[in-house]
Design a protein around this motif. Structure first.
Motif, mmCIF file in Angstrom:
data_model
loop_
_atom_site.group_PDB
_atom_site.id
_atom_site.type_symbol
_atom_site.label_atom_id
_atom_site.label_comp_id
_atom_site.label_asym_id
_atom_site.label_seq_id
_atom_site.Cartn_x
_atom_site.Cartn_y
_atom_site.Cartn_z
ATOM 1 N N LEU A 113 0.830 -1.208 0.000
ATOM 2 C CA LEU A 113 0.000 0.000 0.000
ATOM 3 C C LEU A 113 0.863 1.256 0.000
ATOM 4 C CD1 LEU A 113 -2.754 -1.143 2.514
ATOM 5 C CD2 LEU A 113 -3.015 -0.827 0.041
ATOM 6 N N ASN A 114 1.940 1.243 0.759
ATOM 7 C CA ASN A 114 2.874 2.374 0.727
ATOM 8 C C ASN A 114 3.457 2.546 -0.674
ATOM 9 O OD1 ASN A 114 2.671 3.240 3.378
ATOM 10 N ND2 ASN A 114 4.516 2.204 4.082
ATOM 11 N N ALA A 115 3.876 1.437 -1.287
ATOM 12 C CA ALA A 115 4.502 1.495 -2.611
ATOM 13 C C ALA A 115 3.525 1.980 -3.669
ATOM 14 C CB ALA A 115 5.056 0.118 -2.978
ATOM 15 N N ILE A 116 2.273 1.556 -3.552
ATOM 16 C CA ILE A 116 1.249 2.005 -4.497
ATOM 17 C C ILE A 116 1.049 3.512 -4.377
ATOM 18 C CG2 ILE A 116 -1.232 1.875 -4.989
ATOM 19 C CD1 ILE A 116 -0.957 -1.142 -4.050
ATOM 20 N N GLY A 165 1.992 5.742 -7.501
ATOM 21 C CA GLY A 165 0.744 5.829 -8.252
ATOM 22 C C GLY A 165 0.484 4.571 -9.059
ATOM 23 N N LEU A 166 0.845 3.419 -8.511
ATOM 24 C CA LEU A 166 0.721 2.144 -9.214
ATOM 25 C C LEU A 166 -0.743 1.812 -9.508
ATOM 26 C CD1 LEU A 166 3.151 -0.470 -7.618
ATOM 27 C CD2 LEU A 166 2.531 -0.358 -10.021
ATOM 28 N N THR A 167 -1.015 1.347 -10.713
ATOM 29 C CA THR A 167 -2.354 0.887 -11.079
ATOM 30 C C THR A 167 -2.225 -0.390 -11.902
ATOM 31 O OG1 THR A 167 -2.597 1.962 -13.247
ATOM 32 C CG2 THR A 167 -3.048 3.311 -11.285
ATOM 33 N N SER A 168 -3.379 -0.971 -12.229
ATOM 34 C CA SER A 168 -3.392 -2.199 -13.036
ATOM 35 C C SER A 168 -2.867 -1.956 -14.444
ATOM 36 C CB SER A 168 -4.806 -2.782 -13.088
ATOM 37 O OG SER A 168 -5.704 -1.856 -13.672
ATOM 38 N N ARG A 169 -2.796 -0.706 -14.858
ATOM 39 C CA ARG A 169 -2.288 -0.398 -16.202
ATOM 40 C C ARG A 169 -0.770 -0.414 -16.275
ATOM 41 N NH1 ARG A 169 -6.453 3.090 -15.269
ATOM 42 N NH2 ARG A 169 -5.049 4.761 -14.641
ATOM 43 N N ASP A 170 -0.117 -0.479 -15.128
ATOM 44 C CA ASP A 170 1.348 -0.449 -15.129
ATOM 45 C C ASP A 170 1.945 -1.792 -15.525
ATOM 46 O OD1 ASP A 170 2.454 2.154 -14.416
ATOM 47 O OD2 ASP A 170 1.301 1.943 -12.565
ATOM 48 N N HIS A 171 3.192 -1.695 -15.951
ATOM 49 C CA HIS A 171 3.978 -2.870 -16.323
ATOM 50 C C HIS A 171 5.351 -2.702 -15.677
ATOM 51 C CE1 HIS A 171 6.088 -5.278 -19.805
ATOM 52 N NE2 HIS A 171 6.241 -5.845 -18.625
ATOM 53 N N LEU A 227 1.418 -6.901 -8.208
ATOM 54 C CA LEU A 227 0.479 -8.014 -8.156
ATOM 55 C C LEU A 227 -0.714 -7.696 -7.272
ATOM 56 C CD1 LEU A 227 3.150 -10.847 -7.992
ATOM 57 C CD2 LEU A 227 1.724 -10.230 -9.960
ATOM 58 N N TYR A 228 -0.544 -6.807 -6.302
ATOM 59 C CA TYR A 228 -1.679 -6.353 -5.492
ATOM 60 C C TYR A 228 -2.709 -5.645 -6.369
ATOM 61 C CZ TYR A 228 -4.192 -4.050 -1.621
ATOM 62 O OH TYR A 228 -5.157 -3.624 -0.747
ATOM 63 N N VAL A 229 -2.246 -4.788 -7.289
ATOM 64 C CA VAL A 229 -3.180 -3.996 -8.096
ATOM 65 C C VAL A 229 -3.565 -4.672 -9.403
ATOM 66 C CG1 VAL A 229 -2.385 -1.807 -7.114
ATOM 67 C CG2 VAL A 229 -1.311 -2.667 -9.209
ATOM 68 N N GLY A 230 -2.976 -5.838 -9.708
ATOM 69 C CA GLY A 230 -3.323 -6.529 -10.945
ATOM 70 C C GLY A 230 -2.562 -6.058 -12.153
ATOM 71 N N HIS A 283 1.289 4.617 5.407
ATOM 72 C CA HIS A 283 0.954 3.728 6.519
ATOM 73 C C HIS A 283 2.138 3.514 7.464
ATOM 74 C CE1 HIS A 283 -2.948 2.716 4.800
ATOM 75 N NE2 HIS A 283 -2.334 2.639 3.627
ATOM 76 N N THR A 284 3.059 4.469 7.504
ATOM 77 C CA THR A 284 4.237 4.350 8.357
ATOM 78 C C THR A 284 4.489 5.674 9.068
ATOM 79 O OG1 THR A 284 5.223 2.781 6.806
ATOM 80 C CG2 THR A 284 6.699 3.752 8.425
ATOM 81 N N ARG A 285 4.801 5.600 10.327
ATOM 82 C CA ARG A 285 5.184 6.790 11.088
ATOM 83 C C ARG A 285 6.707 6.842 11.171
ATOM 84 N NH1 ARG A 285 2.302 6.060 16.650
ATOM 85 N NH2 ARG A 285 3.215 8.126 17.052
ATOM 86 N N ALA A 286 7.241 8.044 11.155
ATOM 87 C CA ALA A 286 8.690 8.226 11.237
ATOM 88 C C ALA A 286 9.000 9.393 12.163
ATOM 89 C CB ALA A 286 9.281 8.488 9.848
#
Length: 510
Positions: free
Chosen positions: A186-189, A193-199, A220-223, A332-335
């Motif tokens: 989720l952080n990486a997405i 801006g990762l979506t299912s359209r990415d490669h 693989l999370y976003v398909g 989703h991370t505190r620093a």
């Protein structure tokens, strides 16, 4: 709680014919991948007795097997131990025996290393899987299947056991839970801006969280589609970008440099890339600029094996004035940055501490090391940074790298940034050596591009007006290569030995 193999099942329902994994001439659709996960889970459970909490070691280069094993292990509540194939057999044997692995899956090319591992005290049951023949998906085809509805794994279960490379001492196994892998995704997405359209093009080794978790598992999370290269090679990577047209890839400083210095770089087709993620260490600005000048944005991500790794990062929308920063704490991370346990003031250098579901719950069978790595529930990274008035984090150095000279703190990374701008140097690193007057002094150990450019006076002259006099290296030592461990990290203890030996008077040398 649903295990993360449900991602693959869901995409097999929504987009069954979409390519999930491409590898050489092979393509696994999401339907294929879902079938392989279920059948390999059945092979592991019924053929090898793998159940909740059992460790499965994998020794091989990047291949679909890594992905299939990860999600099959998640379904069973088992733990995947991806082994660093660059290590020597005794080092591999340590990871296998320390983890108590129940099964070792390996590619045929590593049969000799596996035999040597057994001789070094790691005789575990093994399963040979050849990626050239379809790997585990073919071995398990038609056998018993563990259906998604029969999954025994949960988000709370440990899923990954990754041994930290370290520059000294024996590696420790850092655990990551299924929930940690999901939170990291989720952080990486959010970062990219990762979506299912990415490669995604994955060229970094998936035995490390950088290759596995910055883009591969989030895709693989976003398909999205992931194309795997067995290992990094500059010419193959440039050719793969031009041929496969990926939108994203991850490159560390060493691989950035390898591409830039390759003969095919000037004519390389990079048009498909909408961004590159980079990290792993302080990234030389010149390497990032080389891609930016070719129209490819470069985002820095900060983290470690123990943090997923995606914890602090830049985003495409960041202001250009933040070039060179490592970004802001993840979604989703505190620093925080602390000095002697107290919160650092804006602009004050201190240690980065992290908290979040992506952080390791601890080291395998190392309660003392686990306890030492946390302070009030915060993971102590051992890295130094400052936070500016805008909440942006700027990496400074490793805590253990700090050189104290005449009572002043000197951060080698500051010196290395200047060295990274010198065209006549291929690479460089800075280490502190004992100094009878100042306690320690910074020494630059550098690799020249040619013998003709090995001029210490010219290197030292580049620091005039760039850094305060006390921060400048006292000497320059030229070497043919920098000492590195199997993951490419500089071995600081060996580097210090090289510097000290080079500076020792001839009368003191043997």
């Amino acid at each position: 709680m649903t295990s993360i193999d449900s991602w693959i099942e869901a995409h097999a329902r929504f987009t069954p014919d979409k390519p999930a994994i491409r590898f050489d001439a092979e393509t696994l659709t999401y339907r294929d991948l879902a079938r392989a996960v279920g059948e390999v889970a059945g092979l592991l459970r019924d053929g090898h007795g793998i159940g909740r909490g059992d460790r499965i070691a994998y020794l091989g280069t990047n291949a679909p097997d890594v992905v299939v094993l990860l999600f099959a292990a998640a379904r069973l509540g088992a733990i995947l131990l991806p082994l660093n194939w660059r290590l020597a057999p005794p080092e591999l044997a340590h990871a296998v025996t320390d983890s108590g692995a129940r099964l070792l899956v390996h590619q045929p090319d590593f049969a000799e290393a596996v035999a040597d591992m057994a001789g070094a005290g790691a005789p575990v049951p093994r399963l040979v899987s050849d990626p050239a023949r379809g790997g585990l998906a073919v071995l398990a085809a038609g056998g018993s299947r563990v259906a998604a509805e029969a999954a025994t794994g949960t988000l709370a279960d440990p899923l990954l056991l990754v041994y930290t490379s370290g520059t000294t001492g024996r590696p420790k196994g850092a655990l990551m839970t299924q929930s940690g892998v999901r939170t990291n995704a989720l952080n990486a997405i959010h970062m990219q801006g990762l979506t299912s359209r990415d490669h995604v093009l994955t060229v970094l080794p998936m035995f490390h969280v950088g290759g596995l978790n910055i883009q591969t598992t989030p895709a693989l999370y976003v398909g999205a589609t992931v194309t795997l290269e067995a290992r990094f090679h500059p010419a193959r990577t440039l050719e793969a970008i031009a041929r496969h047209r990926p939108s994203l890839t991850v490159l560390v400083p060493a691989t950035l440099a390898a591409l830039i210095s390759h003969a095919d770089w000037a004519g390389a087709d990079l048009a498909s890339l909408r961004l590159i993620a980079t990290g792993s260490s302080d990234v030389p600005h010149a390497l990032m600029r080389a891609f930016i000048e070719r129209g490819v944005p470069v985002l820095q991500v900060y983290g470690a094996t123990e943090t997923g790794p995606v914890s602090i990062y830049q985003r495409p929308c960041d202001d250009p004035s933040e070039f060179g920063a490592i970004g802001r704490p993840g979604l989703h991370t505190r620093a925080r940055v602390t000095v002697d346990g107290r919160p650092a003031r804006p602009g004050e250098i201190g240690e980065i501490e992290l908290k979040g579901d992506n952080i390791t719950p601890g080291y395998w069978n190392r309660p003392e090391a686990t306890q030492a790595s946390f302070r009030d529930g915060w993971f102590r990274t051992g890295d130094l940074a400052l936070v500016d008035d805008n909440g942006v984090y700027w990496f400074k150095d490793r805590l253990k790298n700090v050189i104290i000279s005449g009572g002043e703190n000197i951060y080698p990374a500051e010196i290395e940034r200047v060295l990274g701008e010198i065209d006549d140097l291929r690479e460089a690193a800075v280490v502190g050596v004992r100094d009878p007057q100042w306690g320690e002094s910074p020494i630059a150990v550098v690799v020249p591009r040619s013998p003709e450019t090995a001029d210490p006076a010219a290197v030292l002259a580049r620091f005039d007006g760039q850094l305060a006099r006390y921060k400048q290296p006292k000497s320059v030592v030229f070497v043919q290569e920098l000492p590195r461990n199997a993951l490419g990290k500089i071995k600081l203890d060996k580097l210090r030995e090289i510097a000290e030996d080079a500076l020792r008077p001839p009368s003191e040398k043997n």
